[in-house]
Design a protein around this motif. Structure first.
Motif, PDB file in Angstrom:
ATOM      1  N   SER A  29      37.259  59.769  33.525  1.00 18.29           N
ATOM      2  CA  SER A  29      36.253  59.375  34.508  1.00 18.29           C
ATOM      3  C   SER A  29      36.487  57.946  34.977  1.00 18.29           C
ATOM      4  O   SER A  29      36.466  57.651  36.176  1.00 18.29           O
ATOM      5  N   GLU A  30      36.724  57.040  34.030  1.00 16.94           N
ATOM      6  CA  GLU A  30      36.952  55.636  34.378  1.00 16.94           C
ATOM      7  C   GLU A  30      38.228  55.466  35.190  1.00 16.94           C
ATOM      8  O   GLU A  30      38.265  54.712  36.164  1.00 16.94           O
ATOM      9  N   ALA A  31      39.282  56.171  34.802  1.00 15.43           N
ATOM     10  CA  ALA A  31      40.568  56.032  35.497  1.00 15.43           C
ATOM     11  C   ALA A  31      40.511  56.559  36.919  1.00 15.43           C
ATOM     12  O   ALA A  31      41.178  56.023  37.819  1.00 15.43           O
ATOM     13  N   LEU A  32      39.709  57.603  37.140  1.00 15.95           N
ATOM     14  CA  LEU A  32      39.717  58.272  38.440  1.00 15.95           C
ATOM     15  C   LEU A  32      38.748  57.700  39.462  1.00 15.95           C
ATOM     16  O   LEU A  32      38.854  58.020  40.649  1.00 15.95           O
ATOM     17  N   PHE A 136      52.108  55.364  32.719  1.00 20.79           N
ATOM     18  CA  PHE A 136      53.537  55.105  32.607  1.00 20.79           C
ATOM     19  C   PHE A 136      54.230  55.279  33.963  1.00 20.79           C
ATOM     20  O   PHE A 136      55.245  54.633  34.223  1.00 20.79           O
ATOM     21  N   GLY A 137      53.686  56.137  34.795  1.00 19.11           N
ATOM     22  CA  GLY A 137      54.282  56.380  36.108  1.00 19.11           C
ATOM     23  C   GLY A 137      54.046  55.271  37.106  1.00 19.11           C
ATOM     24  O   GLY A 137      54.695  55.225  38.155  1.00 19.11           O
ATOM     25  N   ASP A 138      53.126  54.367  36.789  1.00 17.28           N
ATOM     26  CA  ASP A 138      52.826  53.239  37.680  1.00 17.28           C
ATOM     27  C   ASP A 138      52.646  51.999  36.805  1.00 17.28           C
ATOM     28  O   ASP A 138      51.543  51.523  36.591  1.00 17.28           O
ATOM     29  N   TRP A 139      53.760  51.482  36.308  1.00 17.57           N
ATOM     30  CA  TRP A 139      53.684  50.374  35.357  1.00 17.57           C
ATOM     31  C   TRP A 139      53.152  49.101  36.008  1.00 17.57           C
ATOM     32  O   TRP A 139      52.593  48.232  35.337  1.00 17.57           O
ATOM     33  N   ALA A 144      48.895  44.949  36.064  1.00 18.11           N
ATOM     34  CA  ALA A 144      47.745  44.354  36.752  1.00 18.11           C
ATOM     35  C   ALA A 144      46.513  44.386  35.853  1.00 18.11           C
ATOM     36  O   ALA A 144      45.690  43.468  35.872  1.00 18.11           O
ATOM     37  N   GLY A 145      46.385  45.462  35.070  1.00 14.71           N
ATOM     38  CA  GLY A 145      45.242  45.584  34.173  1.00 14.71           C
ATOM     39  C   GLY A 145      45.442  44.854  32.852  1.00 14.71           C
ATOM     40  O   GLY A 145      44.479  44.372  32.245  1.00 14.71           O
ATOM     41  N   PHE A 146      46.704  44.783  32.427  1.00 20.63           N
ATOM     42  CA  PHE A 146      47.050  44.110  31.176  1.00 20.63           C
ATOM     43  C   PHE A 146      48.220  43.162  31.443  1.00 20.63           C
ATOM     44  O   PHE A 146      49.389  43.527  31.228  1.00 20.63           O
ATOM     45  N   PRO A 147      47.958  41.961  31.926  1.00 17.72           N
ATOM     46  CA  PRO A 147      49.045  41.031  32.286  1.00 17.72           C
ATOM     47  C   PRO A 147      49.995  40.701  31.148  1.00 17.72           C
ATOM     48  O   PRO A 147      51.150  40.314  31.395  1.00 17.72           O
ATOM     49  N   ARG A 192      40.554  49.274  33.218  1.00 18.09           N
ATOM     50  CA  ARG A 192      41.468  48.185  33.577  1.00 18.09           C
ATOM     51  C   ARG A 192      42.584  48.629  34.515  1.00 18.09           C
ATOM     52  O   ARG A 192      42.981  47.887  35.416  1.00 18.09           O
ATOM     53  N   ILE A 193      43.097  49.826  34.290  1.00 18.01           N
ATOM     54  CA  ILE A 193      44.276  50.279  35.037  1.00 18.01           C
ATOM     55  C   ILE A 193      43.905  51.078  36.283  1.00 18.01           C
ATOM     56  O   ILE A 193      44.538  50.950  37.343  1.00 18.01           O
ATOM     57  N   GLY A 194      42.853  51.919  36.175  1.00 12.73           N
ATOM     58  CA  GLY A 194      42.476  52.800  37.272  1.00 12.73           C
ATOM     59  C   GLY A 194      42.385  52.136  38.632  1.00 12.73           C
ATOM     60  O   GLY A 194      42.917  52.667  39.630  1.00 12.73           O
ATOM     61  N   PRO A 195      41.732  50.968  38.752  1.00 13.28           N
ATOM     62  CA  PRO A 195      41.597  50.333  40.069  1.00 13.28           C
ATOM     63  C   PRO A 195      42.927  49.946  40.706  1.00 13.28           C
ATOM     64  O   PRO A 195      42.992  49.726  41.926  1.00 13.28           O
TER      65      PRO A 195
END
Length: 220
Positions: A29-32, A136-139, A144-147, A192-195
């Motif tokens: 839910s958070e990722a999407l 993994f497909g969009d590192w 961006a979420g985990f600098p 962190r990553i979804g946006p």
């Protein structure tokens, strides 16, 4: 329930699509949230993400949930449904067949069984093997979420991230821990990553299939 029904009826009268997205758990839910916002930008779509308590819970409740959506459509509401589950160790063909059967039993049309007009009401999609393969497909989104994450994805995931065996969520957590990032919360990963996930560029075929399918069901 009455308020939800009034909201659906109001959307139908205004020509707004009600897109119901069913996911296994909070992490999806958070990722999407942002992914779906990007896909639906500029369209007359109201998105509702419904999370369950894992895949068994979703699959158990899916027939009744789909029957409810079918009833809404018979009342004239433009409800369209997206179902997303992880493959995990399941047989992908059998899992997809189970999802399509539940759709047909509810009197709805899935993408794989649409007629010549191309119209369908339910998109059944499987993340292979887990949602984390999409990270993994969009590192770049991960960075961006985990600098402080590693500059590159683990070697096994630099090609098609859907292909390595084993739990990619474990591999993802290990990649973070290698750089001292002790965050094991999957919902936090999604937040962190979804946006930052790019809906037009991802090396995961199952992510591409998800985005393509959502765009198709909105235009169906």
């Amino acid at each position: 329930m009455r308020k939800k029904r009034r909201d659906h009826l109001g959307a139908a009268k205004k020509g707004i699509i009600q897109l119901e997205v069913l996911v296994e758990e909070e992490s999806a839910s958070e990722a999407l949230k942002s992914v779906l916002a990007k896909i639906t930008e500029g369209k007359r779509v109201k998105v509702g993400i419904r999370q369950f308590r894992g895949k068994p819970d979703l699959l158990k409740k899916l027939p009744d949930r789909l029957s409810g959506y079918a009833a809404s459509r018979r009342r004239g509401e433009d409800v369209r449904v997206v179902v997303l589950v992880d493959r995990d160790t399941d047989d992908c063909v059998l899992l997809k067949r189970q999802l399509d059967k539940a759709t047909a039993d509810a009197g709805l049309v899935s993408r794989s069984r649409r007629d010549g007009s191309g119209t369908f009401h339910v998109l059944n999609r499987i993340a292979i093997r887990e949602l984390e393969a999409w990270y993994f497909g969009d590192w770049a989104a991960v960075l961006a979420g985990f600098p402080k994450a590693p500059r590159t994805a683990p070697r096994a995931y630099r090609g098609n991230p859907d292909t390595p065996s084993g739990k990619c969520s474990d591999a993802f957590e290990a990649a973070l821990r290698a750089e001292g990032i002790r965050i094991s919360s999957k919902p936090e990963w999604g937040r962190r990553i979804g946006p930052h996930l790019n809906v037009d560029e991802n090396r995961s075929p199952s992510f591409v299939a998800f985005v393509t399918g959502v765009r198709e069901i909105l235009d169906s």
